[in-house]
Structures are given as structure tokens and as C-alpha cells.
Design a protein around this motif. Structure first.
Motif, PDB file in Angstrom:
ATOM      1  N   UNK A   1      34.419  34.520  48.420  1.00  0.00           N
ATOM      2  CA  UNK A   1      34.627  34.730  46.986  1.00  0.00           C
ATOM      3  C   UNK A   1      35.961  34.111  46.598  1.00  0.00           C
ATOM      4  N   UNK A   2      35.958  33.324  45.525  1.00  0.00           N
ATOM      5  CA  UNK A   2      37.158  32.640  45.052  1.00  0.00           C
ATOM      6  C   UNK A   2      37.548  33.200  43.679  1.00  0.00           C
ATOM      7  N   UNK A   3      38.834  33.360  43.499  1.00  0.00           N
ATOM      8  CA  UNK A   3      39.377  33.822  42.232  1.00  0.00           C
ATOM      9  C   UNK A   3      39.938  32.614  41.484  1.00  0.00           C
ATOM     10  N   UNK A   4      39.319  32.256  40.382  1.00  0.00           N
ATOM     11  CA  UNK A   4      39.762  31.147  39.536  1.00  0.00           C
ATOM     12  C   UNK A   4      40.629  31.709  38.417  1.00  0.00           C
ATOM     13  N   UNK A   5      41.832  31.144  38.247  1.00  0.00           N
ATOM     14  CA  UNK A   5      42.731  31.530  37.163  1.00  0.00           C
ATOM     15  C   UNK A   5      43.106  30.263  36.400  1.00  0.00           C
ATOM     16  N   UNK A   6      43.038  30.304  35.059  1.00  0.00           N
ATOM     17  CA  UNK A   6      43.353  29.111  34.288  1.00  0.00           C
ATOM     18  C   UNK A   6      43.936  29.491  32.935  1.00  0.00           C
TER      19      UNK A   6
ATOM     20  N   UNK B   1      47.381  38.239  32.381  1.00  0.00           N
ATOM     21  CA  UNK B   1      48.030  38.297  31.082  1.00  0.00           C
ATOM     22  C   UNK B   1      47.106  37.709  30.031  1.00  0.00           C
ATOM     23  N   UNK B   2      47.433  37.971  28.753  1.00  0.00           N
ATOM     24  CA  UNK B   2      46.537  37.596  27.660  1.00  0.00           C
ATOM     25  C   UNK B   2      46.324  36.093  27.565  1.00  0.00           C
ATOM     26  N   UNK B   3      47.323  35.305  27.927  1.00  0.00           N
ATOM     27  CA  UNK B   3      47.210  33.853  27.766  1.00  0.00           C
ATOM     28  C   UNK B   3      46.379  33.206  28.861  1.00  0.00           C
ATOM     29  N   UNK B   4      45.959  33.971  29.869  1.00  0.00           N
ATOM     30  CA  UNK B   4      45.231  33.405  30.994  1.00  0.00           C
ATOM     31  C   UNK B   4      43.793  33.903  30.987  1.00  0.00           C
ATOM     32  N   UNK B   5      42.918  33.091  31.575  1.00  0.00           N
ATOM     33  CA  UNK B   5      41.543  33.473  31.797  1.00  0.00           C
ATOM     34  C   UNK B   5      41.214  33.346  33.266  1.00  0.00           C
ATOM     35  N   UNK B   6      40.069  33.852  33.657  1.00  0.00           N
ATOM     36  CA  UNK B   6      39.707  33.754  35.066  1.00  0.00           C
ATOM     37  C   UNK B   6      38.340  34.332  35.336  1.00  0.00           C
ATOM     38  N   UNK B   7      37.845  34.039  36.507  1.00  0.00           N
ATOM     39  CA  UNK B   7      36.561  34.587  36.932  1.00  0.00           C
ATOM     40  C   UNK B   7      36.520  34.562  38.453  1.00  0.00           C
TER      41      UNK B   7
ATOM     42  N   UNK C   1      43.925  27.035  38.874  1.00  0.00           N
ATOM     43  CA  UNK C   1      43.929  26.975  40.331  1.00  0.00           C
ATOM     44  C   UNK C   1      42.975  28.044  40.834  1.00  0.00           C
ATOM     45  N   UNK C   2      42.567  27.945  42.081  1.00  0.00           N
ATOM     46  CA  UNK C   2      41.690  28.973  42.649  1.00  0.00           C
ATOM     47  C   UNK C   2      42.224  29.392  44.008  1.00  0.00           C
ATOM     48  N   UNK C   3      41.905  30.650  44.361  1.00  0.00           N
ATOM     49  CA  UNK C   3      42.405  31.244  45.599  1.00  0.00           C
ATOM     50  C   UNK C   3      41.249  31.932  46.305  1.00  0.00           C
ATOM     51  N   UNK C   4      41.030  31.658  47.583  1.00  0.00           N
ATOM     52  CA  UNK C   4      39.993  32.404  48.309  1.00  0.00           C
ATOM     53  C   UNK C   4      40.432  33.859  48.501  1.00  0.00           C
ATOM     54  N   UNK C   5      39.505  34.758  48.311  1.00  0.00           N
ATOM     55  CA  UNK C   5      39.817  36.177  48.426  1.00  0.00           C
ATOM     56  C   UNK C   5      40.289  36.533  49.835  1.00  0.00           C
TER      57      UNK C   5
END
Length: 628
Positions: free
Chosen positions: A305-310, A291-297, A325-329
Motif C-alpha cells: 500500500x502506497x500513500x500518495x501526498x500532493x 493539512x488543508x492545502x494538501x491532498x492524498x490517497x 510524492x508517494x511513500x510505501x506503507x
């Protein structure tokens, strides 16, 4: 009896190739009607054959991925981070509200900070309503500090006159018009890191001091460690990019903190993955769809590979906080594996469809390429080399080919009746907006064959026409090479002009260049004729420059782009003077008016023949002859 003029110039009236080529490409219809498949129907069948199975595959794939991976990742992480933001707000908003309430009592005079005993008791009661407040203090303008401690329920008054931090706080608060969150600070005695909310207090415009509410950030780490979601296992709150405000590993505190460093860095938390949130290898090939209010990489660390969402949390300090938070793929890999068999099936269908498209595209591409080649040749006005388009099994393409070939054949025939440069001009985008007639400065050229009447007397019309066609072809090539426009053929004469279609500062130079080209061409052809025992051609050329009206002259439905005016008449009279100044020994006689000669540069081998009267003019003009 004169030799045949047609033999002089060779066989010039060859049969047009357009009709022959068209007949070869478009054979006559025999028997029943040929099958012509509508192009729309063929394309619909093709599109349906490809689109329907692909739509099913894509729908199933998208549904599986969204349901099992994106929903799991996006909804859980975004939902958790929204709760984290709300929890931070609920944790800190009462502090701002209670501080505002205390300040209002002081400013109204209901509480007097100068009465330190009563004021201290009041602060103890106010602190009881704020369990998240570790210390509640009032720093007076004279740098004395009245502090209430929750653990000891005591009031302590200290003199901080010599403390540089206290002076900085008072100066900063006295200059501020509204409350604000200050920097984190560390309390060595308790080992706690506190966030402080500072409220400047004034009464009747006089600065009394600053109310400081110190909030422990340990409860934020406790919240992250007890969050009821699997995606909170690696949650964090950062102050800026490198300092950690909250993390599950900070519930029991951390070592190495001091007043100079009240918050641990990424590498001090004990989370090796979080430590590489900004330094790890970014994987841009993974679309997060947040969503627009969130960022990530997506960051690749080692084999994982980890997915970072903040998301950003603002308003609680000089820098915005980053809650994430981050989540392993690998945790969502089982959901992604469900689509492999679907993708394999889709690939098989796509390969089959591609083979069909390839076969059909050959049938469609051939006439399209031919249309393109022919259209490009027409754009260059190279009608002779424009290819005819082959017939097609598709009805629409076949009808277009027949119409195009008929048009091309007609254009080949019509091109002979129009000046090539004029047609190019008419094909420009701004041709329609140009005025119908306008005054131009031009140079006009006239040619005439000496003794042509005698040469053509008694010959069949076809031979005369063949001779003239060959002669005009030689002249037209020279005129075209210099950018001239052939206005008309008058018997054995040619009228051409320069500068009539659009302004040309070199109109006289180009016209003379065409005259010299014509002279060289006629001399070369006369040498050939003499070797064959044929009579040479004696040509007169006259040039004159001046103003003329250029435009469409004629009647509705039949106009001619031409020049009218005295300049045209004088040019023809200059050419006529060649009868008296030339001789039968000259292959070509070139005469210029003084108006044309004045526009030419130096180095021209021309000599004056004096002033001559021309019919239609009261005054004489000076005539120059070019040495050729």
C-alpha cells in the motif's frame, strides 16, 4: 320486591388493583434502612474504571503513532512539497519579472523592436540574467521571429508567415490583455521540452508582437533527484492528471516525445507505482491527517500500500500542476508495530470494563424499561395496563419508582372523572394555545332510562350505584367507539357530544352511529336479562345538531369542559319526547331533530313524527324516529 340490581349486572364494584399491586411491588419497610447507592456515585466509579486506563492507553498510542508515523510522513512530505512549490516559484518568477521589464522598455520607446540589430543585442544581454531561459524570442505581428539562442549566443531572424503555430500565437497574444503561460512545446533539435511565457507588447495601443521566454523544465527534474529527503525519492510534478512535468527518471531525458506530445505520460516515465496513482485500488481505511492545502490517497498495488501526498501549483499554464510524492506503507511499519502491545493491553482492559458494564447495566436497564412501558401505556391512556415500576438498589431510581407508582395510582383513580377524548386533546402540544371557549357546530346526545325512579325505589344506594355503573359502562363503550365525548352523567342520564373539541364534519353521523351501537348493546343485554327473569331496561335517546359554545366553564381552580347553548337544551327536550312517542314494548327509542336528520345521508330508516313544540322555544321542530 325487585331483584338486586347489582346481581343483574354482576359484581361490578371490584376492588381497585392499583393499591394491591403497589403493595406487592413496594413492600413495607422493616427494621433498618435499606441500602440505596447514589446513581451518580456508581456511574462515576464505572466511568473512572473504564476511562482512566483507556485514556492512558489512547494517549500512549496516539503519541507513538503521531511521533513515529504521522510526523514522519506528514512533516517530511508536506515540508518537501512546500519546498518544491517554492522552488518552482523561484525558478519561474524571474522570467515573469524580466519579461515585464523588457516589455516596459519597448512600450516606453526606449527600445525599438524594429531595429533588429540593437534589439537582438539587447535580448542577448537580458537572457544572460536568466539562466533558466533556454530561448528568448520576439514574434512580430507580421509573423517574423527574432530568436536569441543561449548556447550559440546568436540572433536569428526567421519568417514564420506560413507557420500555423505562429499565426495562432499572434492571434492569441493580440487578444490577451496580460501576460500568460502557454502550452509546453518540444524542440526536436535539442530534445528539450520547454515551457513558454508569452507577453503581448503594445505601443500607443498598437500591437507590435509577443515576447516569448522559453524555460526548460529539465531543471525541475534535477531538483527532485537531488532533494535532501528520503520522501523525494518518488517525487513528481504532473501537468493535469496524466502528463509528467518533472520526475527523477527524467533527468537524462526520455524518448518518444514530439511536438504533438511534448511531455511524457505516467506510463512513459518508467515508474510503475506512479503509473497507477489514479487506477490503483483506493484504500479509504487509512486516515492521512494532512493539512488543508494538501491532498492524498492510499493506493494498494499488489501486496503493498502506497500513500500518495500532493498539492496543487497554479498559474504556470492552462492547467494546474500537481506536485507530489508517494511513500510505501512498509517504510513506516516499524513505527506502527510499536503500538501493538499497547493495543493488546488496552483490549484486555476494555474487555474487563465491558464485563463490569454489562453486569451493572442489567441493574440499571430493568427499571428504565419499566418506566418506558408504563409511560407508553399512559400515553395511550391505558392506565389499567400500565405496569408499576419495581424498586431499585440505586437511590435515585428507587425514589423515581416510588414517585411514579404513586402518580400512576392517582391517575388511575382520576381517569374515571375525565372524558378520555378530552384528556387526549389536552395532551396535544397545541392544547395550551387553543382558546378557552369558541363556537362550534355540534351534535348532542342525551339518554334516559324509562321508569328508573320506580326501579330504584327502595333499593340500597350501593346497588343503585352498581347498576348505574354497569349501565354507563355499556353506554360509554359505544360513545367512545364513535369518538364522542361524555360531558356528564345526570342521574340515570348521559350527555355526550361530537364536534365540540375540534371541528368534525361527520359529527351527526358519528352521533347516530353511537345511538345505534347503544340500541344494539341494550337489546343484547335485555335478552340476557329476560332469560334470567329480570325486567328489561327501556332507554330513550335524543339527538339534536346546531351551534353551541364549547369551552371551560366554571370557577378558578375548578372548571369543566362542556357545551352551553340552545342546542343542548333542545337535545334534552328531544330525548324527553320519547316518553310520549315510545312504549314499554320498545327496548330503545331513538329520536332525531330535523336539524340532525338533514345532516345524515340517504338510506336512513327514519320516519317523521311531525312537528312538536319544545319548552323554551316559540316555534316547533320536526321530530324523526329511527327504526331499530
Amino acid at each position: 320486591m325487585m331483584p338486586s340490581l347489582e346481581n343483574d349486572f354482576g359484581t361490578l364494584a371490584a376492588e381497585p388493583t392499583g393499591a394491591v399491586e403497589l403493595a406487592a411491588v413496594v413492600p413495607a419497610r422493616r427494621g433498618g434502612r435499606a441500602l440505596r447507592i447514589p446513581l451518580v456515585a456508581a456511574l462515576l466509579v464505572l466511568v473512572s474504571a473504564i476511562a482512566l486506563p483507556l485514556m492512558v492507553v489512547l494517549y500512549v498510542s496516539a503519541a507513538a503513532v503521531q511521533q513515529n508515523a504521522l510526523d514522519l510522513l506528514r512533516q517530511s512530505t508536506e515540508g518537501f512539497l512546500r519546498v518544491a512549490g517554492t522552488r518552482v516559484d523561484l525558478h519561474l518568477r524571474p522570467v515573469t519579472e524580466q519579461s515585464s521589464y523588457i516589455t516596459s522598455l519597448i512600450e516606453s520607446g526606449r527600445i525599438d523592436p524594429a531595429d533588429q540589430d540593437d534589439f537582438g543585442k539587447f535580448l542577448i544581454g537580458a537572457q544572460a540574467a536568466l539562466p533558466q531561459v533556454h530561448d528568448l524570442a520576439f514574434l512580430y505581428a507580421d509573423y517574423h521571429l527574432l530568436r536569441v539562442n543561449r548556447e550559440r549566443h546568436s540572433v536569428v531572424l526567421r519568417d514564420w508567415t506560413g507557420d500555423a503555430d505562429a499565426r495562432a500565437i499572434v492571434e492569441e497574444a493580440s487578444a490577451s490583455a496580460k501576460p500568460y503561460w502557454g502550452e509546453f512545446f518540444y524542440v526536436p533539435a535539442s530534445g528539450a521540452t520547454l515551457l513558454n511565457y508569452r507577453t503581448p507588447v503594445r505601443r500607443n495601443g498598437q500591437f507590435l508582437g509577443v515576447l516569448i521566454a522559453a524555460v526548460s523544465v529539465a531543471t525541475l527534474s534535477d531538483f527532485l533527484s537531488h532533494a535532501a529527503t528520503r520522501y523525494a525519492d518518488h517525487a513528481y510534478i504532473l501537468d493535469g492528471a496524466d502528463l509528467v512535468v518533472a520526475h527523477a527518471n527524467l533527468v537524462n531525458g526520455t524518448s518518444g516525445l514530439s511536438r504533438a506530445q511534448p511531455l511524457p505520460t505516467l506510463r512513459q516515465v518508467g515508474d510503475p507505482v506512479l503509473a497507477q496513482i489514479w487506477s490503483g485500488t483506493s484504500n479509504s481505511g487509512i486516515a492521512l491527517g494532512l493539512a488543508a492545502e494538501f491532498g492524498g490517497r492510499a493506493v494498494t498495488i499488489g501486496e503493498e500500500t502506497y500513500l500518495f501526498v500532493h498539492r496543487t501549483i497554479s498559474g504556470y499554464g492552462p492547467r494546474p500542476w500537481i506536485a507530489g510524492t508517494y511513500v510505501p506503507l512498509s517504510s513506516i511499519r516499524p513505527q506502527l508495530q510499536r503500538t501493538r502491545w499497547i493495543l493488546a493491553l488496552g483490549l484486555l482492559i476494555l474487555l474487563s470494563a465491558t464485563a463490569g458494564v454489562t453486569l451493572l447495566s442489567h441493574s440499571l436497564a430493568r427499571p428504565v424499561r419499566q418506566f418506558a412501558l408504563a409511560s407508553e401505556a399512559i400515553r395511550r391512556m391505558d392506565f389499567a395496563n400500565a405496569p408499576l415500576v419495581a424498586r431499585s438498589m440505586f437511590r435515585e431510581l428507587d425514589a423515581s419508582a416510588r414517585a411514579f407508582n404513586a402518580m400512576l395510582t392517582g391517575m388511575r383513580e382520576a381517569a374515571a372523572y375525565l372524558p378520555r377524548n378530552l384528556v387526549r386533546r389536552l395532551m396535544t402540544p397545541d392544547a395550551a394555545a387553543a382558546p378557552l371557549s369558541q363556537e362550534r357546530t355540534v351534535t348532542v346526545l342525551f339518554t334516559d332510562i324509562g321508569h328508573f325512579t320506580t326501579m330504584a325505589e327502595g333499593l340500597p344506594p350501593a346497588e343503585v350505584a352498581a347498576f348505574l355503573n354497569a349501565h354507563f359502562s355499556l353506554l360509554a363503550g359505544c360513545i367512545d367507539a364513535e369518538g364522542g365525548v361524555i360531558d356528564k352523567f345526570i342521574g340515570d342520564s348521559v350527555m355526550a357530544f361530537w364536534g365540540g373539541l375540534e371541528p368534525d364534519p361527520r359529527h351527526a353521523e358519528r352521533a347516530l352511529g353511537a345511538a345505534l351501537r347503544i340500541a344494539a348493546t341494550i337489546r343484547t343485554d335485555n335478552e340476557r336479562r329476560r332469560k334470567l327473569g329480570l325486567d328489561p331496561v327501556h332507554l330513550r335517546i335524543g339527538l339534536h345538531s346546531g351551534q353551541a359554545t364549547a369551552g371551560n366553564i366554571g370557577a378558578p381552580g375548578r372548571v369543566n369542559f362542556t357545551l352551553v347553548g340552545d342546542t343542548v337544551n333542545v337535545a334534552q327536550k328531544v330525548e324527553t319526547l320519547g316518553r310520549t312517542v315510545g312504549s314499554d314494548e320498545d327496548d330503545v327509542t331513538i329520536l332525531l331533530s330535523d336539524a340532525t336528520n338533514s345532516l345524515l345521508g340517504e338510506g336512513l330508516e327514519a320516519f317523521s313524527l311531525g312537528h312538536h313544540l319544545v319548552s323554551g322555544r316559540a316555534s316547533s321542530i320536526e321530530i324523526f324516529r329511527i327504526v331499530v
